[in-house]
Write an enzyme that holds these catalytic residues in place. Structure first.
Site: not given
Ligand SMILES: *Cc1c(COP(=O)(O)O)cnc(C)c1O
Length: 397
Positions: A62, A116, A188, A213
């Site tokens: 882990r 988000y 973020d 992403k």
């Molecule tokens: C897609 C996204 C997330 C979440 O990511 P996941 O890997 O899908 O949980 C968080 N913040 C933003 C701005 C996003 O576009």
């Protein structure tokens, strides 16, 4: 190969980052080390490991193996001013863990209205249940954020540009105020990545990416990261370990593979998205384009001041028309898939209705809205596909 050199440009760092000899064993990219059990030489060795900081030492599956450590180190090296990076099974897991690390019952959270949606849902769900109050704020409030801070405010959350509506925030002005008052700032940074917006250079304490992403970049793995300055790293690590957060080595290896080409991909995503956004802005069927690099976007001046370039995700508002027209536009597209998770090599189109998720900044749009992720296809091909879509929109009843 040794750890990357901080004097190198980010385009070089994505190639060299995290590739230490003791982790790669001489191959180019770090191999996939799969592990749950770690074997010790003898009981004395086991006992010696138990009391120590297990960071970058094989201890228990882990806590990771060189595969995860290498990706985490590469992400830390990309963010000037960062002390360390923790990895998570998704972007949402990174966000929720960081919030839990720096908030406790009775505390107050400031969250942008453009956050988000799952971040909002967590604030209004689990955080509320454990006695943490959230105030949603206008993302372009800038230094006015000071008026919303109370003695209980412990975290200022930022997301720039905002989800769906792309407002660019005055991050340096807001982090300066938070720092004076001992409030933790969490950004973020999924849209920009440290390549386009080095968060810590703008005063952020903890920067988060949905690596799902642009880092993974190929739409085939889920992954999140949180990178912290020295003063916030241990608390984030403790929360991460206590919550049992872990990323499998196969997914970490996909993240590391994607990272090596992230700079060239982002450059192409940015160039094509600006070209297509400018063209869309001139079409009579389009009322407005919400792209941080275009003047009509709230916070565009801040974007020009603070960002090193553009990513490939933006939205546009149709000029009147109906949802049926929007559906005809999207359904007939040949090169744009219909899907949520962006940042891969392929283009996407999504009908969006951001007013459903807004509380303090409900702006009336002129017509239905569409979000586009501009992929790595030829931009003339993409524009021809969109032009045919606009013709379908025009023809719809
Ligand atoms: C897609 C996204 C997330 C979440 O990511 P996941 O890997 O899908 O949980 C968080 N913040 C933003 C701005 C996003 O576009």
């Amino acid at each position: 190969m040794s750890a990357s050199d901080p004097s190198h440009a980010p385009e070089t760092q994505v190639v060299t980052g995290g590739r230490r000899d003791e982790w790669t064993g001489g191959v180019v990219n770090v191999p996939v080390w799969r592990a749950s059990t770690i074997l010790y030489d003898d009981v004395a060795d086991l006992r010696a490991a138990a009391g120590k900081d297990t960071h970058h030492r094989l201890y228990y599956g882990r806590r990771g193996t060189p595969t995860q450590w290498s990706l985490a180190a590469a992400l830390t090296e990309l963010e000037p001013g960062a002390e360390g990076t923790l990895l998570y099974p998704s972007g949402v897991a990174a966000i929720t863990t960081a919030l839990l690390a720096f908030l406790k019952p009775g505390d107050h959270l400031l969250l942008p209205d453009s956050a988000y949606d799952p971040t909002r849902a967590f604030a209004h769900g689990m955080l509320k249940t454990i006695g943490i109050e959230t105030t949603l704020y206008d993302p372009v409030v800038g230094a006015g954020i000071a008026d919303l801070m109370t003695p209980a405010t412990k975290v200022l959350f930022l997301e720039s540009p905002g989800s769906l509506t792309f407002e660019v925030q005055d991050v340096p002005a807001m982090t300066a105020i938070a720092r004076e008052r001992g409030i933790t700032t969490i950004l973020d940074n999924t849209w920009a990545t440290p390549l386009l917006f080095p968060a810590m250079a703008h005063g952020v304490d903890v920067t988060i990416m949905a690596c799902t992403k642009y880092v993974v970049g190929h739409s085939d793995a889920m992954l999140g990261s949180a990178t912290a300055v020295a003063s916030h790293c241990q608390r984030l690590r403790d929360a991460t370990y206590q919550l049992g957060q872990h990323v499998g080595p196969d997914d970490a290896a996909l993240g590391a593979r994607g990272l090596r080409t992230m700079a060239v991909r982002l450059k192409q995503h940015g160039e094509s998205s600006i070209r297509i956004a400018r063209w869309l802005a001139e079409q009579p069927e389009v009322a407005r384009v919400l792209h941080p690099a275009l003047p009509g976007c709230p916070g565009h001046d801040i974007f020009r001041r603070d960002f090193r370039g553009s990513a490939g995700l933006f939205a546009f508002v149709l000029n009147g028309g109906s949802d049926a027209g929007r559906v005809a536009l999207i359904d007939g597209l040949k090169l744009f898939g219909i899907g949520y998770s962006w940042g891969g090599f392929e283009s996407l189109a999504l009908p969006i209705d951001p007013h459903r998720y807004r509380s303090v900044t409900r702006r009336q749009a002129e017509g239905p809205m569409i979000r586009l992720q501009i992929g790595l296809e030829n931009s003339d091909d993409l524009m021809a596909d969109l032009a045919a879509g606009l013709a379908r929109f025009r023809a719809a009843p």
